[in-house]
Motif scaffolding. Structure first.
Motif, PDB file in Angstrom:
ATOM      1  N   ARG A 191     -20.128   8.913 -44.244  1.00  0.00           N
ATOM      2  CA  ARG A 191     -20.054   7.507 -44.697  1.00  0.00           C
ATOM      3  C   ARG A 191     -19.942   6.599 -43.487  1.00  0.00           C
ATOM      4  O   ARG A 191     -20.571   5.540 -43.420  1.00  0.00           O
ATOM      5  CB  ARG A 191     -18.833   7.331 -45.612  1.00  0.00           C
ATOM      6  CG  ARG A 191     -18.895   6.053 -46.429  1.00  0.00           C
ATOM      7  CD  ARG A 191     -17.749   5.915 -47.387  1.00  0.00           C
ATOM      8  NE  ARG A 191     -17.608   7.062 -48.265  1.00  0.00           N
ATOM      9  CZ  ARG A 191     -16.492   7.814 -48.274  1.00  0.00           C
ATOM     10  NH1 ARG A 191     -15.505   7.540 -47.439  1.00  0.00           N
ATOM     11  NH2 ARG A 191     -16.381   8.834 -49.083  1.00  0.00           N
ATOM     12  N   LEU A 192     -19.208   7.066 -42.465  1.00  0.00           N
ATOM     13  CA  LEU A 192     -19.068   6.227 -41.257  1.00  0.00           C
ATOM     14  C   LEU A 192     -20.453   5.998 -40.630  1.00  0.00           C
ATOM     15  O   LEU A 192     -20.851   4.878 -40.360  1.00  0.00           O
ATOM     16  CB  LEU A 192     -18.150   6.908 -40.251  1.00  0.00           C
ATOM     17  CG  LEU A 192     -16.650   6.636 -40.439  1.00  0.00           C
ATOM     18  CD1 LEU A 192     -15.840   7.328 -39.353  1.00  0.00           C
ATOM     19  CD2 LEU A 192     -16.384   5.129 -40.389  1.00  0.00           C
ATOM     20  N   LEU A 237      -5.498  36.483 -50.758  1.00  0.00           N
ATOM     21  CA  LEU A 237      -4.728  35.726 -49.752  1.00  0.00           C
ATOM     22  C   LEU A 237      -5.684  35.076 -48.758  1.00  0.00           C
ATOM     23  O   LEU A 237      -5.533  33.899 -48.404  1.00  0.00           O
ATOM     24  CB  LEU A 237      -3.764  36.665 -49.029  1.00  0.00           C
ATOM     25  CG  LEU A 237      -2.600  37.216 -49.874  1.00  0.00           C
ATOM     26  CD1 LEU A 237      -1.720  38.126 -49.032  1.00  0.00           C
ATOM     27  CD2 LEU A 237      -1.788  36.071 -50.462  1.00  0.00           C
ATOM     28  N   ALA A 238      -6.710  35.833 -48.354  1.00  0.00           N
ATOM     29  CA  ALA A 238      -7.676  35.249 -47.399  1.00  0.00           C
ATOM     30  C   ALA A 238      -8.357  34.046 -48.042  1.00  0.00           C
ATOM     31  O   ALA A 238      -8.521  32.992 -47.413  1.00  0.00           O
ATOM     32  CB  ALA A 238      -8.709  36.312 -47.019  1.00  0.00           C
ATOM     33  N   SER A 297     -12.795  23.072 -47.827  1.00  0.00           N
ATOM     34  CA  SER A 297     -12.800  21.753 -48.493  1.00  0.00           C
ATOM     35  C   SER A 297     -12.280  20.697 -47.538  1.00  0.00           C
ATOM     36  O   SER A 297     -12.666  19.534 -47.611  1.00  0.00           O
ATOM     37  CB  SER A 297     -11.945  21.818 -49.759  1.00  0.00           C
ATOM     38  OG  SER A 297     -10.589  21.885 -49.400  1.00  0.00           O
ATOM     39  N   HIS A 298     -11.439  21.105 -46.588  1.00  0.00           N
ATOM     40  CA  HIS A 298     -10.938  20.156 -45.585  1.00  0.00           C
ATOM     41  C   HIS A 298     -12.102  19.704 -44.698  1.00  0.00           C
ATOM     42  O   HIS A 298     -12.357  18.491 -44.548  1.00  0.00           O
ATOM     43  CB  HIS A 298      -9.868  20.858 -44.754  1.00  0.00           C
ATOM     44  CG  HIS A 298      -9.224  19.955 -43.748  1.00  0.00           C
ATOM     45  ND1 HIS A 298      -8.584  20.438 -42.625  1.00  0.00           N
ATOM     46  CD2 HIS A 298      -9.109  18.623 -43.687  1.00  0.00           C
ATOM     47  CE1 HIS A 298      -8.124  19.430 -41.909  1.00  0.00           C
ATOM     48  NE2 HIS A 298      -8.418  18.294 -42.547  1.00  0.00           N
ATOM     49  N   LEU A 318      -7.123  32.075 -50.125  1.00  0.00           N
ATOM     50  CA  LEU A 318      -6.175  30.954 -50.115  1.00  0.00           C
ATOM     51  C   LEU A 318      -6.160  30.253 -48.769  1.00  0.00           C
ATOM     52  O   LEU A 318      -5.672  29.133 -48.645  1.00  0.00           O
ATOM     53  CB  LEU A 318      -4.765  31.452 -50.443  1.00  0.00           C
ATOM     54  CG  LEU A 318      -4.471  31.664 -51.930  1.00  0.00           C
ATOM     55  CD1 LEU A 318      -3.059  32.159 -52.118  1.00  0.00           C
ATOM     56  CD2 LEU A 318      -4.696  30.388 -52.706  1.00  0.00           C
ATOM     57  N   LEU A 319      -6.677  30.910 -47.746  1.00  0.00           N
ATOM     58  CA  LEU A 319      -6.777  30.223 -46.443  1.00  0.00           C
ATOM     59  C   LEU A 319      -8.161  29.618 -46.271  1.00  0.00           C
ATOM     60  O   LEU A 319      -8.314  28.501 -45.794  1.00  0.00           O
ATOM     61  CB  LEU A 319      -6.496  31.224 -45.312  1.00  0.00           C
ATOM     62  CG  LEU A 319      -5.079  31.798 -45.260  1.00  0.00           C
ATOM     63  CD1 LEU A 319      -4.950  32.777 -44.099  1.00  0.00           C
ATOM     64  CD2 LEU A 319      -4.059  30.677 -45.118  1.00  0.00           C
ATOM     65  N   VAL A 346     -16.470  11.904 -44.801  1.00  0.00           N
ATOM     66  CA  VAL A 346     -16.004  10.653 -44.175  1.00  0.00           C
ATOM     67  C   VAL A 346     -16.925  10.312 -43.007  1.00  0.00           C
ATOM     68  O   VAL A 346     -17.389   9.172 -42.865  1.00  0.00           O
ATOM     69  CB  VAL A 346     -14.540  10.822 -43.684  1.00  0.00           C
ATOM     70  CG1 VAL A 346     -14.110   9.609 -42.884  1.00  0.00           C
ATOM     71  CG2 VAL A 346     -13.628  11.045 -44.869  1.00  0.00           C
ATOM     72  N   ARG A 347     -17.256  11.365 -42.230  1.00  0.00           N
ATOM     73  CA  ARG A 347     -18.123  11.116 -41.049  1.00  0.00           C
ATOM     74  C   ARG A 347     -19.477  10.574 -41.539  1.00  0.00           C
ATOM     75  O   ARG A 347     -19.991   9.586 -41.029  1.00  0.00           O
ATOM     76  CB  ARG A 347     -18.316  12.430 -40.290  1.00  0.00           C
ATOM     77  CG  ARG A 347     -19.029  12.257 -38.954  1.00  0.00           C
ATOM     78  CD  ARG A 347     -19.010  13.537 -38.148  1.00  0.00           C
ATOM     79  NE  ARG A 347     -17.638  13.948 -37.831  1.00  0.00           N
ATOM     80  CZ  ARG A 347     -17.132  15.119 -38.247  1.00  0.00           C
ATOM     81  NH1 ARG A 347     -17.872  15.941 -38.972  1.00  0.00           N
ATOM     82  NH2 ARG A 347     -15.895  15.447 -37.930  1.00  0.00           N
ATOM     83  N   VAL A 396     -10.608  28.772 -48.597  1.00  0.00           N
ATOM     84  CA  VAL A 396     -11.027  27.700 -49.517  1.00  0.00           C
ATOM     85  C   VAL A 396     -10.515  26.340 -49.060  1.00  0.00           C
ATOM     86  O   VAL A 396     -11.301  25.391 -48.926  1.00  0.00           O
ATOM     87  CB  VAL A 396     -10.558  28.032 -50.960  1.00  0.00           C
ATOM     88  CG1 VAL A 396     -10.625  26.809 -51.846  1.00  0.00           C
ATOM     89  CG2 VAL A 396     -11.389  29.170 -51.519  1.00  0.00           C
ATOM     90  N   PRO A 397      -9.221  26.185 -48.790  1.00  0.00           N
ATOM     91  CA  PRO A 397      -8.779  24.850 -48.358  1.00  0.00           C
ATOM     92  C   PRO A 397      -9.402  24.442 -47.033  1.00  0.00           C
ATOM     93  O   PRO A 397      -9.709  23.262 -46.827  1.00  0.00           O
ATOM     94  CB  PRO A 397      -7.268  24.991 -48.239  1.00  0.00           C
ATOM     95  CG  PRO A 397      -6.994  26.427 -48.154  1.00  0.00           C
ATOM     96  CD  PRO A 397      -8.109  27.135 -48.825  1.00  0.00           C
ATOM     97  N   TRP A 398      -9.611  25.439 -46.128  1.00  0.00           N
ATOM     98  CA  TRP A 398     -10.198  25.090 -44.830  1.00  0.00           C
ATOM     99  C   TRP A 398     -11.598  24.505 -45.044  1.00  0.00           C
ATOM    100  O   TRP A 398     -11.949  23.459 -44.507  1.00  0.00           O
ATOM    101  CB  TRP A 398     -10.263  26.343 -43.951  1.00  0.00           C
ATOM    102  CG  TRP A 398     -10.801  26.048 -42.583  1.00  0.00           C
ATOM    103  CD1 TRP A 398     -12.035  26.331 -42.108  1.00  0.00           C
ATOM    104  CD2 TRP A 398     -10.106  25.342 -41.541  1.00  0.00           C
ATOM    105  NE1 TRP A 398     -12.158  25.854 -40.835  1.00  0.00           N
ATOM    106  CE2 TRP A 398     -10.996  25.255 -40.447  1.00  0.00           C
ATOM    107  CE3 TRP A 398      -8.809  24.782 -41.440  1.00  0.00           C
ATOM    108  CZ2 TRP A 398     -10.629  24.619 -39.260  1.00  0.00           C
ATOM    109  CZ3 TRP A 398      -8.470  24.164 -40.252  1.00  0.00           C
ATOM    110  CH2 TRP A 398      -9.379  24.089 -39.177  1.00  0.00           C
ATOM    111  N   ALA A 432     -14.506  17.537 -46.601  1.00  0.00           N
ATOM    112  CA  ALA A 432     -14.008  16.162 -46.806  1.00  0.00           C
ATOM    113  C   ALA A 432     -14.188  15.360 -45.515  1.00  0.00           C
ATOM    114  O   ALA A 432     -14.635  14.203 -45.543  1.00  0.00           O
ATOM    115  CB  ALA A 432     -12.534  16.208 -47.199  1.00  0.00           C
ATOM    116  N   LEU A 433     -13.883  16.012 -44.389  1.00  0.00           N
ATOM    117  CA  LEU A 433     -14.045  15.302 -43.099  1.00  0.00           C
ATOM    118  C   LEU A 433     -15.516  14.935 -42.888  1.00  0.00           C
ATOM    119  O   LEU A 433     -15.851  13.810 -42.511  1.00  0.00           O
ATOM    120  CB  LEU A 433     -13.547  16.180 -41.956  1.00  0.00           C
ATOM    121  CG  LEU A 433     -12.018  16.239 -41.780  1.00  0.00           C
ATOM    122  CD1 LEU A 433     -11.640  17.220 -40.681  1.00  0.00           C
ATOM    123  CD2 LEU A 433     -11.478  14.852 -41.450  1.00  0.00           C
TER     124      LEU A 433
END
Lengths: 216, 224, 254, 67
Positions: free
Chosen positions: D53-54, D32-33, D42-43, D35-36, D50-51, D38-40, D46-47
């Motif tokens: 590339r900016l 369960l941990a 990759s989020h 599941l919290l 973007v930064r 991993v997405p955090w 991803a940010l």
């Protein structure tokens, strides 16, 4: 009516602000193509600007991100089967089964358009210079000959709208002459053609549609 | 206005194509025979033990043999461009897809079924169970072709020989195999085996109704 | 035509990734607190306070993780397929992203259900793996999830991956009831009905209350995980869009 | 609302079934941990992309093609 601006009936094909996006990248937008009977449009542009994609959009293989496509003034959704029945598409791949003979292949392509007449099939193959090899399995034919088997559909078809993507590749000069003659004949008999080709064609009413202006 | 070829024309063409590529077509049948002979070598030649597991073995091997040939339903058409022509034909795409499923069954499922008595003998399956086995394999292999076609249409643009197709399709094959083997086990035990067979028939009807629609939708998506 | 759009306004707003990103951004902290509160209290209550089972003793306490995970695994598959269907029918990219995010969560929850089921099997039946009807169907559900996950990553173009896995998820939903029924029938065929591992309704009220709390906790947790995965997917998919660039630039300038 | 067990090590033992219960709990909580987390991750990754590339585009005009 198809779009806000009324479209006269005799436009075989007309698109309104067609735009296509693949994975967030907008290939092109604002495509307004008008095609009347007897006209041929040559789509030009550098490699990779989406010529084939536009062709696949016009033949309903791809669905556009926005914009509408109309057949004889009616939106595509209403006349989808009439449009597809009146359309012939020859892409990069010739859709020829190498395990079957040239005659069997063309007979099947003709049957797909409701023509079940073996004599006209053989005559079409003969007119495309394949008279001697019509019963050989296609894996024994050269690439140019296989391409001619695919293009011999142009002799048989009743479809008004032709979409041809690089039809002249792998053809020798004699083949090119045959095809150019056939295209001219189709235009004279009131058909319409959308063509992508890098060889210039000695054909009358040709309108060039430069896709680079539309590329995003 | 007969704009498009009839259903039978599609079936006849696909069967003719399969006949022209006999090597590809016979391969699953030979595979089926070979793996069925693996069992006595692997487990034991003792007829008593073999007859106990014969129904399960034959069904599992028939399933694996069908799995080998499922990819072929759309792969050749995708490679030479005739799938594109099919997608822009002025008709419901589900019909030619159904024709392809029937053609695949005629070329793979039916021969497997006709071959199975031969192998049932080697696995010492009691002869009283032969009719049940023939019927269960006939109906079952049709279901395998139908559901397999959906998997094949999803992975058609990923190139041939991918391992993804079996991964998608085997979980969907499990229910039919449960009823398929049960039919033959009931027959071996001398019980009425019409129950599980009826269940298989129902599943086949559902598959023949829904799988062509799903496969047609998937083809429109993946071959774009 | 205009009234048509007005009526569907909320529906289209729901479909815009930016709106979803902002809304979930505000709600996530609260949801996370609610989920952790529910799960912590449920576990404490279930593991320490609830009376032990007459026959199984304390090993039954694993039910407080096994049952909620099994429920969410199944419900999660239907949520994934529903999101895929909405994406296919109304071409809303947002719901495809939700579908793609639901797959790993569902697979993880199915794994939890299987693992806890196996560990629970040891004390009560002496072996880790038992071909109980519920556990076998759960295993096949895991295979279905793995199929969808594999298909999602097989395509180069994201759009094709979304639509193909949406179709597979829909085909999967039709097959799930068939799989469950046929496995149950197969189970009775080979074994007389033994103790059903998860007969939740017939247990004592003191044991049932923590279970309800745990199930609610898992539901809220599922929403939290789904939002987190979807927000990551949104940033990846919308990386080139203006609002993401604006978001990143004012975030780095802060 | 009283706890069933007298002492801490009784909680651990849980009448002989402690091992199974606590293994199941730890693995479940770990997944369960994940599941919290991993997405955090990759989020944020991803940010950052973007930064990156900016900045590259913003700074692109100054240093050409620095990756």
């Amino acid at each position: 009516m198809c779009m806000d601006v009324p479209v006269p009936q005799d436009y075989l094909l007309s698109t309104n602000e067609l735009c296509f996006e693949r994975d967030g990248r907008r290939l092109f937008e604002g495509i307004n193509l008008r095609l009347k009977a007897g006209e041929m449009v040559l789509i030009e542009g550098p490699n990779g600007c989406g010529k084939t994609t536009l062709m696949r959009l016009l033949t309903t293989l791809l669905s556009p991100t926005s914009g509408a496509l109309c057949y004889r003034g009616e939106p595509l959704e209403k006349v989808r089967y009439e449009y597809l029945a009146d359309l012939l598409y020859i892409g990069h791949q010739s859709a020829v089964k190498l395990a079957l003979s040239a005659e069997e292949n063309l007979a099947w392509m003709a049957a797909s358009e409701g023509i079940h007449d073996p004599k006209s099939v053989r005559a079409a193959l003969r007119s495309m210079g394949l008279g001697a090899v019509y019963d050989l399995p296609c894996h024994q034919l050269s690439a140019g000959q296989v391409r001619r088997v695919a293009l011999s559909r142009l002799v048989l078809t009743r479809a008004k709208l032709w979409f041809l993507d690089e039809p002249l590749t792998a053809l020798d000069t004699e083949g090119i002459g045959l095809i150019t003659g056939r295209l001219q004949g189709h235009l004279d008999s009131g058909g319409a053609i959308v063509l992508i080709s890098h060889q210039d064609l000695a054909i009358g009413a040709v309108r060039n549609y430069d896709l680079t202006k539309r590329c995003a | 206005m007969a704009r498009t070829p009839s259903f039978l024309a599609y079936v006849r063409r696909d069967v003719l194509l399969a006949y022209r590529r006999l090597g590809d077509t016979v391969a699953p049948l030979i595979f089926f025979t070979m793996v069925c002979t693996l069992v006595p070598l692997g487990l034991s030649p003792d007829p008593q033990r073999l007859s106990e597991i014969a129904p399960g073995i034959m069904w599992i091997m028939a399933l694996l043999a069908t799995l080998l040939s499922i990819e072929r339903i759309f792969a050749f058409d995708f490679e030479d461009g005739s799938l594109e022509q099919l997608l822009i034909a002025p008709q419901l795409i589900a019909l030619p897809v159904l024709a392809k499923i029937v053609a695949h069954w005629l070329v793979t499922g039916l021969p497997l079924t006709l071959l199975s008595p031969l192998l049932a003998m080697t696995l010492s399956l009691p002869t009283s169970a032969y009719p049940a086995m023939l019927l269960s394999l006939a109906i079952g292999s049709a279901y395998l072709s139908a559901v397999g076609a959906v998997g094949a249409s999803l992975t058609v643009s990923l190139g041939r020989g991918g391992l993804l197709l079996p991964l998608l399709v085997v979980p969907l094959y499990m229910p039919i195999m449960i009823f398929g083997t049960a039919t033959v086990f009931y027959a071996v035990d001398g019980l009425h085996w019409s129950g599980p067979l009826a269940a298989m028939g129902a599943m086949l009807c559902a598959a023949l109704a829904l799988c062509p629609l799903a496969a047609a939708a998937a083809l429109r998506v993946t071959s774009a | 035509m205009v009234t048509e759009v007005k009526k569907w306004q909320w529906f289209y707003r729901l479909g815009s990734p930016r709106w979803f990103y902002e809304i979930t951004g505000r709600w996530l902290p609260w949801l996370l607190c609610a989920a952790s509160l529910l799960l912590a209290s449920g576990l404490f209550w279930g593991l320490l306070v609830a009376p032990p089972d007459a026959r199984q003793g304390n090993s039954f306490r694993i039910i407080y993780l096994h049952v909620p995970a099994a429920i969410l695994a199944l419900v999660g598959y239907y949520i994934m397929a529903l999101a895929g269907a909405v994406g296919l029918i109304w071409r809303i990219k947002m719901s495809f992203m939700v579908m793609k995010s639901a797959a790993p969560i569902g697979a993880a929850l199915t794994f939890i259900a299987l693992f806890t089921g196996a560990v629970w099997g040891k004390p009560s039946w002496g072996t880790y793996w038992v071909w109980d009807a519920r556990i076998t169907s759960m295993l096949i559900l895991l295979f279905l999830y793995l199929g969808v996950l594999a298909l999602q990553r097989a395509f180069s173009s994201a759009e094709m991956a979304y639509r193909a896995s949406a179709i597979l998820a829909l085909v999967g939903t039709i097959n799930i009831p068939i799989i469950y029924k046929s496995v149950d029938w197969w189970h009775t065929l080979h074994q007389p009905a033994t103790l059903k591992l998860t007969s939740a309704s017939s247990i004592h009220i003191d044991m049932l209350q923590p279970l309800i709390v745990m199930i609610c906790g898992f539901y809220v947790f599922y929403v939290v995980a789904l939002c987190l995965f979807t927000r990551a997917e949104i940033i990846r998919r919308e990386a080139t869009s203006a609002w993401v660039r604006a978001l990143v630039s004012n975030e780095s300038s802060r | 609302m009283n706890i069933q067990f007298a002492s801490f090590n009784e909680i651990l033992a849980m009448g002989g079934h402690g091992l199974y219960v606590w293994v199941a709990v730890t693995v479940s909580v770990a997944v369960l941990a994940a599941l919290l987390v991993v997405p955090w991750q990759s989020h944020t990754r991803a940010l950052n992309q973007v930064r990156l590339r900016l900045e590259r585009h913003a700074g692109g005009s100054a240093e050409e093609g620095v990756d």
